[in-house]
Design an enzyme around this catalytic site. Structure first.
Site, PDB file in Angstrom:
ATOM      1  N   HIS A   1     -18.354  31.316 -19.241  1.00 58.67           N
ATOM      2  CA  HIS A   1     -17.625  32.560 -19.505  1.00 58.67           C
ATOM      3  C   HIS A   1     -17.915  33.526 -18.359  1.00 58.67           C
ATOM      4  O   HIS A   1     -18.872  34.293 -18.393  1.00 58.67           O
ATOM      5  CB  HIS A   1     -18.076  33.135 -20.853  1.00 58.67           C
TER       6      HIS A   1
ATOM      7  N   HIS B   1     -15.464  35.895 -15.672  1.00 59.50           N
ATOM      8  CA  HIS B   1     -14.171  36.335 -15.121  1.00 59.50           C
ATOM      9  C   HIS B   1     -14.406  36.525 -13.629  1.00 59.50           C
ATOM     10  O   HIS B   1     -15.222  37.375 -13.235  1.00 59.50           O
ATOM     11  CB  HIS B   1     -13.738  37.652 -15.753  1.00 59.50           C
TER      12      HIS B   1
ATOM     13  N   GLU C   1     -15.332  39.833 -30.224  1.00 61.75           N
ATOM     14  CA  GLU C   1     -16.193  40.640 -29.338  1.00 61.75           C
ATOM     15  C   GLU C   1     -16.209  42.048 -29.937  1.00 61.75           C
ATOM     16  O   GLU C   1     -17.236  42.494 -30.444  1.00 61.75           O
ATOM     17  CB  GLU C   1     -15.620  40.643 -27.911  1.00 61.75           C
TER      18      GLU C   1
ATOM     19  N   ASP D   1     -18.885  39.427 -16.764  1.00 67.04           N
ATOM     20  CA  ASP D   1     -18.471  40.172 -15.569  1.00 67.04           C
ATOM     21  C   ASP D   1     -19.744  40.651 -14.868  1.00 67.04           C
ATOM     22  O   ASP D   1     -20.101  41.833 -14.941  1.00 67.04           O
ATOM     23  CB  ASP D   1     -17.595  41.361 -15.975  1.00 67.04           C
TER      24      ASP D   1
HETATM   25  N1  HPA Z   1     -13.461  40.996 -22.765  1.00 68.82           N
HETATM   26  C1  HPA Z   1     -12.144  41.021 -22.686  1.00 68.82           C
HETATM   27  N2  HPA Z   1     -11.494  40.973 -21.544  1.00 68.82           N
HETATM   28  C2  HPA Z   1     -12.181  40.885 -20.412  1.00 68.82           C
HETATM   29  C3  HPA Z   1     -13.555  40.856 -20.425  1.00 68.82           C
HETATM   30  C4  HPA Z   1     -14.230  40.902 -21.675  1.00 68.82           C
HETATM   31  O1  HPA Z   1     -15.475  40.873 -21.784  1.00 68.82           O
HETATM   32  N3  HPA Z   1     -13.942  40.772 -19.127  1.00 68.82           N
HETATM   33  C5  HPA Z   1     -12.826  40.720 -18.373  1.00 68.82           C
HETATM   34  N4  HPA Z   1     -11.748  40.794 -19.156  1.00 68.82           N
HETATM   35 ZN    ZN Z   2     -14.986  37.830 -21.118  1.00 66.74          ZN
END
Ligand code: HPA
Ligand code: ZN
Length: 346
Positions: free
Chosen positions: A24, A26, A209, A288
């Site tokens: 996970h 991005h 989340e 991230d």
């Molecule tokens: N959540 C949702 N969208 C995202 C995230 C995340 O943690 N990071 C980058 N896009």
């Molecule tokens: Zn994410």
């Protein structure tokens, strides 16, 4: 299993040295402020911040949306194929330094097509860097994510435009769903996930989340995902937790992200250990890393410390990361054998 950590090495150090996966991440979230400024200068892009320090000072997030606003602004410096290459090469350096041997990487094509950058420009640069990193011991997959705050029609158009690329870039093996979760349930994207499933692609989605457990049910039942990204709010629904454990649906958990986006106000309150205790296949990832204060090892170290994880629990989490990877059975067995040789070397 008896703890095998030698007294000279802490469990955090042992985890840091272990061969790991990252499921996970991005890639746009790996853009460090210094690289954002370098690319802005190279491309003549004007940023709303006049220094690296000013940009970094803005990284005080209160929720997912407050982060996304800055994350999309950061990604605005990516215009040429070489920019995507440089970003990805920098991530691969950090991953290799953390002993990541396999990474499954998200990218957000709609963030770039909106600025006139084609999907192929992004994929070509990312894929070229991943091919180079493979020579240095990091295998990888690429997952195309749809932005859930946009209409499903946009996702469908993006999918159609990307179709030839799935054939041309064998590393690109799946689709995902990210961006603003609240108010954008997985059900909004049922048709595009159905099309991807018909093509035999792997399916993942962010759910639980910030969104409620019902979003995780929708990801499972309507999108038919292979893994759930985050999923930490599943703990609110014991039947859901039992189902995730029974079906061995992995959760790609990102502890420092959850802390920085105020999903938990303290890492000691993180639900990762409770989920692990219930038999859910949790994994640890960075999400991230340039924005949330650390790459995968930093996530392990902070989580081990906050949740007082034991040796066998950390082994299980690292192993889960390989079990949940979208690799062949032979590749998986080789990765787990490498982990076992390291972990039990005593
Ligand atoms: N959540 C949702 N969208 C995202 C995230 C995340 O943690 N990071 C980058 N896009
Ligand atoms: Zn994410």
């Amino acid at each position: 299993m008896t703890p095998t950590t030698p007294p000279s090495q802490t469990l955090a150090q042992k985890a840091a040295g272990a061969p790991k996966s990252e499921l996970h991440i991005h890639i746009e979230g790996s853009l460090e402020p210094e690289l954002i400024f370098r690319l802005a200068q190279r491309n003549g892009v004007k940023l709303a911040y006049d220094s690296v320090d000013a940009l970094r000072a803005a990284y005080a997030f209160t929720d997912l949306q407050s982060f996304l606003d800055i994350y999309y602004a950061g990604a605005s410096v990516l215009l040429a194929e070489q920019d995507f290459y440089d970003m990805t090469a920098a991530y691969c350096e950090r991953a290799l330094a953390d002993n990541v041997v396999h990474a499954e990487i998200f990218f957000d094509p709609q963030t770039h097509t909106e600025r006139g950058v084609s999907i192929e420009t992004a994929v070509a640069g990312i894929d070229r860097a991943l091919a180079d990193a493979q020579q240095r011991g990091l295998t990888s997959k690429l997952i195309l994510c749809f932005l859930r705050h946009l209409p499903e029609a946009d996702a469908l158009a993006t999918f159609d435009a990307a179709l030839p690329l799935f054939d041309r870039y064998p590393r690109m093996i799946g689709i995902g769903l990210d961006s603003s979760e609240r108010g954008h349930p997985p059900s909004k994207f049922e048709r595009v996930f159905e099309k991807a499933r018909a093509k035999g692609l792997k399916l993942v989605a962010h759910a639980g989340e910030e969104g409620p457990p019902s979003y995780i049910y929708e990801a499972l039942d309507l999108l038919k995902v292979d893994r759930v990204d985050h999923g930490v709010r599943s703990i609110e629904d014991p039947a859901l937790v039992a189902r995730l454990a029974d079906a061995r649906v992995a959760l790609t958990v990102c502890p420092l992200s959850n802390l920085k986006l105020c999903v938990f106000d303290d890492l000691t309150k993180h639900t990762l250990k409770a989920l692990l205790d219930e038999g859910v296949a949790v994994t640890v990832n960075s999400d991230d890393p340039a924005y949330f204060g650390g790459y995968v090892n930093a996530n392990y170290v902070a989580t081990i410390d906050a949740l007082k994880l034991a040796d066998d629990e950390v082994y299980t989490i690292v192993r889960n990361g390989f079990e949940a990877s979208f690799v062949t059975p032979g590749e998986r067995a080789a990765m787990i054998a490498k982990l076992d040789a390291y972990w039990h070397a005593g």
